[in-house]
Scaffold this motif. Structure first.
Motif, mmCIF file in Angstrom:
data_model
loop_
_atom_site.group_PDB
_atom_site.id
_atom_site.type_symbol
_atom_site.label_atom_id
_atom_site.label_comp_id
_atom_site.label_asym_id
_atom_site.label_seq_id
_atom_site.Cartn_x
_atom_site.Cartn_y
_atom_site.Cartn_z
ATOM 1 N N ARG A 69 0.825 -1.215 0.000
ATOM 2 C CA ARG A 69 0.000 0.000 0.000
ATOM 3 C C ARG A 69 0.856 1.261 0.000
ATOM 4 N N LEU A 70 1.869 1.307 0.860
ATOM 5 C CA LEU A 70 2.655 2.524 1.023
ATOM 6 C C LEU A 70 3.511 2.843 -0.199
ATOM 7 N N SER A 71 4.095 1.827 -0.826
ATOM 8 C CA SER A 71 4.959 2.098 -1.978
ATOM 9 C C SER A 71 4.173 2.583 -3.179
ATOM 10 N N ALA A 72 2.856 2.307 -3.204
ATOM 11 C CA ALA A 72 2.005 2.770 -4.305
ATOM 12 C C ALA A 72 1.375 4.121 -4.012
ATOM 13 N N ASP A 73 1.535 4.604 -2.792
ATOM 14 C CA ASP A 73 0.938 5.884 -2.401
ATOM 15 C C ASP A 73 1.737 7.046 -2.994
ATOM 16 N N PRO A 74 1.072 8.163 -3.321
ATOM 17 C CA PRO A 74 1.802 9.325 -3.847
ATOM 18 C C PRO A 74 2.887 9.843 -2.910
ATOM 19 N N SER A 75 2.752 9.546 -1.615
ATOM 20 C CA SER A 75 3.738 10.035 -0.636
ATOM 21 C C SER A 75 4.891 9.054 -0.432
ATOM 22 N N ALA A 76 5.024 8.037 -1.279
ATOM 23 C CA ALA A 76 6.066 7.020 -1.097
ATOM 24 C C ALA A 76 7.462 7.637 -1.047
ATOM 25 N N ALA A 77 7.727 8.589 -1.933
ATOM 26 C CA ALA A 77 9.053 9.223 -1.954
ATOM 27 C C ALA A 77 9.332 9.977 -0.655
ATOM 28 N N VAL A 78 8.287 10.561 -0.064
ATOM 29 C CA VAL A 78 8.446 11.273 1.207
ATOM 30 C C VAL A 78 8.832 10.290 2.308
ATOM 31 N N LEU A 79 8.208 9.109 2.295
ATOM 32 C CA LEU A 79 8.557 8.074 3.274
ATOM 33 C C LEU A 79 10.007 7.642 3.096
ATOM 34 N N GLY A 80 10.448 7.562 1.836
ATOM 35 C CA GLY A 80 11.846 7.226 1.584
ATOM 36 C C GLY A 80 12.779 8.304 2.101
ATOM 37 N N ASP A 81 12.427 9.570 1.895
ATOM 38 C CA ASP A 81 13.247 10.677 2.410
ATOM 39 C C ASP A 81 13.310 10.642 3.930
ATOM 40 N N THR A 82 12.178 10.291 4.552
ATOM 41 C CA THR A 82 12.162 10.161 6.017
ATOM 42 C C THR A 82 13.130 9.070 6.463
ATOM 43 N N GLY A 83 13.147 7.956 5.719
ATOM 44 C CA GLY A 83 14.076 6.873 6.029
ATOM 45 C C GLY A 83 15.522 7.322 5.933
ATOM 46 N N ILE A 84 15.833 8.138 4.935
ATOM 47 C CA ILE A 84 17.192 8.654 4.774
ATOM 48 C C ILE A 84 17.564 9.556 5.948
ATOM 49 N N GLU A 85 16.645 10.465 6.314
ATOM 50 C CA GLU A 85 16.912 11.379 7.426
ATOM 51 C C GLU A 85 17.053 10.625 8.743
ATOM 52 N N LEU A 86 16.203 9.630 8.943
ATOM 53 C CA LEU A 86 16.293 8.834 10.165
ATOM 54 C C LEU A 86 17.611 8.064 10.228
ATOM 55 N N THR A 87 18.035 7.541 9.087
ATOM 56 C CA THR A 87 19.309 6.817 9.040
ATOM 57 C C THR A 87 20.461 7.734 9.421
ATOM 58 N N ARG A 88 20.462 8.942 8.861
ATOM 59 C CA ARG A 88 21.524 9.896 9.180
ATOM 60 C C ARG A 88 21.542 10.211 10.679
ATOM 61 N N ALA A 89 20.372 10.495 11.231
ATOM 62 C CA ALA A 89 20.303 10.849 12.651
ATOM 63 C C ALA A 89 20.627 9.652 13.539
ATOM 64 N N LEU A 90 20.209 8.452 13.129
ATOM 65 C CA LEU A 90 20.531 7.241 13.887
ATOM 66 C C LEU A 90 22.038 7.061 14.003
ATOM 67 N N LEU A 91 22.729 7.116 12.876
ATOM 68 C CA LEU A 91 24.175 6.895 12.875
ATOM 69 C C LEU A 91 24.906 8.005 13.618
ATOM 70 N N ALA A 92 24.477 9.246 13.390
ATOM 71 C CA ALA A 92 25.145 10.368 14.044
ATOM 72 C C ALA A 92 24.974 10.312 15.559
ATOM 73 N N SER A 93 23.764 9.961 16.017
ATOM 74 C CA SER A 93 23.525 9.916 17.463
ATOM 75 C C SER A 93 24.188 8.704 18.105
ATOM 76 N N ALA A 94 24.313 7.592 17.369
ATOM 77 C CA ALA A 94 25.043 6.440 17.904
ATOM 78 C C ALA A 94 26.535 6.747 18.007
ATOM 79 N N TYR A 95 27.021 7.568 17.099
ATOM 80 C CA TYR A 95 28.439 7.962 17.103
ATOM 81 C C TYR A 95 28.732 8.910 18.262
ATOM 82 N N ASP A 96 27.902 9.970 18.381
ATOM 83 C CA ASP A 96 28.115 10.948 19.440
ATOM 84 C C ASP A 96 26.898 11.861 19.526
ATOM 85 N N MET A 97 26.309 12.005 20.699
ATOM 86 C CA MET A 97 25.086 12.786 20.842
ATOM 87 C C MET A 97 25.315 14.265 20.553
ATOM 88 N N ASP A 98 26.462 14.818 20.964
ATOM 89 C CA ASP A 98 26.733 16.220 20.672
ATOM 90 C C ASP A 98 26.854 16.431 19.172
#
Length: 336
Positions: A170-199
């Motif tokens: 359902r989600l990959s066929a939704d018009p907002s699919a690309a937005v969900l992908g961008d959210t995944g990219i942003e979350l990945t960046r923040a996940l790795l950065a915060s695991a590395y160092d919170m500051d």
């Protein structure tokens, strides 16, 4: 659902080779070792989310090895953030061996040699995100990969990947699919950065979390039980951390929620001339009508009833001005 490979579609004597080829096509140059080539059972599915994608595999035991020579010969353009869905997997990279029980989140840097093993039948799902879009230095990724559990976003990212997989059709066929992908990219960046160092990650955390907090609040404005504690719990952070994020962004969470509710109630009062004011207030999360009226007047300079009366008058005037003219009278001289 996009099934990219199903071993059952091949004759028994072809399945092992076909599975090895399929795994190479869906990943990067590597060595594929099947635990029992004569009893291979494999299903691979891929869903696109703009620049990101979800890859899921359900299959019998195997081992996937990528050497330094293969990295040099075929550098990858994506980073893999994976969740072990069932069984227990094992991954060795950056000189660290990881045991991956079901539900574990882990990172595979496809541009660094690794050795992943799945003994017995199991399943995993993987979010592929462009390395360039993540934009983090190699040393940050390397250090973060060995301590993802230290990130306050660990549970949130795991849930996001799970949701993109469970509702992929359902989600990959939704018009907002690309937005969900961008959210995944942003979350990945923040996940790795915060695991590395919170500051190091503080700015990225706010950049990723605040839009999600705002979107969640707007979806639940009519719920009187919408509290800072609940918002924090849903986003897997402490209430103190939530208040600090909002303060750093220059606004009060509780006052912003009240303002959003008042704006929604004002718009509804302008549209709805029948419902009691108290009913409209309740629909926007206000359980005390006197409190609602007081806050409404403080924000807009009018009581809810005064605003409704004026808004309805303006709507009536606007409707009259849009009444169609009698075309039969066009061009006819006025009678005297």
């Amino acid at each position: 659902m996009v099934v990219v490979f199903r071993s059952a579609d091949y004759a028994p004597h072809e399945r092992a080779d076909a599975t090895r080829v399929a795994m190479q096509e869906q990943s990067v140059p590597s060595r594929v070792v099947l635990q029992d080539p004569d009893k291979i059972d494999c299903l691979m599915e891929v869903w696109s989310y703009g620049e990101a994608s979800i890859f899921r595999s359900d299959m019998t035991g195997y081992r996937l090895l990528r050497s330094s020579r293969q990295v040099k010969a075929g550098p990858a353009e994506v980073l893999a953030i994976a969740v072990q869905l069932s069984s227990v997997g094992y991954n060795e990279q950056f000189g660290v061996q990881q045991v991956l029980p079901a539900g574990d989140l882990f990172v595979v840097d496809l541009n660094t040699p690794y050795d992943y093993r799945l003994p017995g039948f199991g399943a995993s799902t993987c979010l592929h995100v462009p390395i360039e879009a993540v934009g983090l230095p190699y040393e940050v990724v390397r250090e973060a990969a060995t301590r993802l559990a230290a990130s306050p976003l660990h549970t949130l990212v795991t849930a996001h990947i799970g949701e993109l997989t469970r509702q992929a059709e359902r989600l990959s066929a939704d018009p907002s699919a690309a937005v969900l992908g961008d959210t995944g990219i942003e979350l990945t960046r923040a996940l790795l950065a915060s695991a590395y160092d919170m500051d190091y990650a503080r700015g990225l955390m706010a950049e990723v979390l605040l839009p999600r907090v705002r979107a969640y609040v707007r979806r639940h404005l009519n719920d009187p039980e919408l509290t800072p504690a609940r918002i924090a719990r849903v986003h897997d952070i402490s209430t103190r951390r939530l208040f600090r994020l909002c303060a750093e962004a220059g606004f009060s969470l509780e006052q912003w929620i009240i303002a959003e509710r008042l704006i929604g109630a004002r718009e509804e009062l302008a549209r709805d001339a029948e419902s009691p004011v108290a009913a409209v207030a309740r629909r926007w999360g206000f359980v005390n009508n006197a409190h609602f009226s007081r806050r409404f007047r403080d924000m807009f300079g009018l009581s809810p009833r005064e605003w409704r009366r004026i808004a309805q008058q303006e709507r009536a005037v606007g409707a009259e001005s849009k009444q169609p003219c009698d075309e039969s009278q066009i061009g006819r001289p006025e009678r005297r």
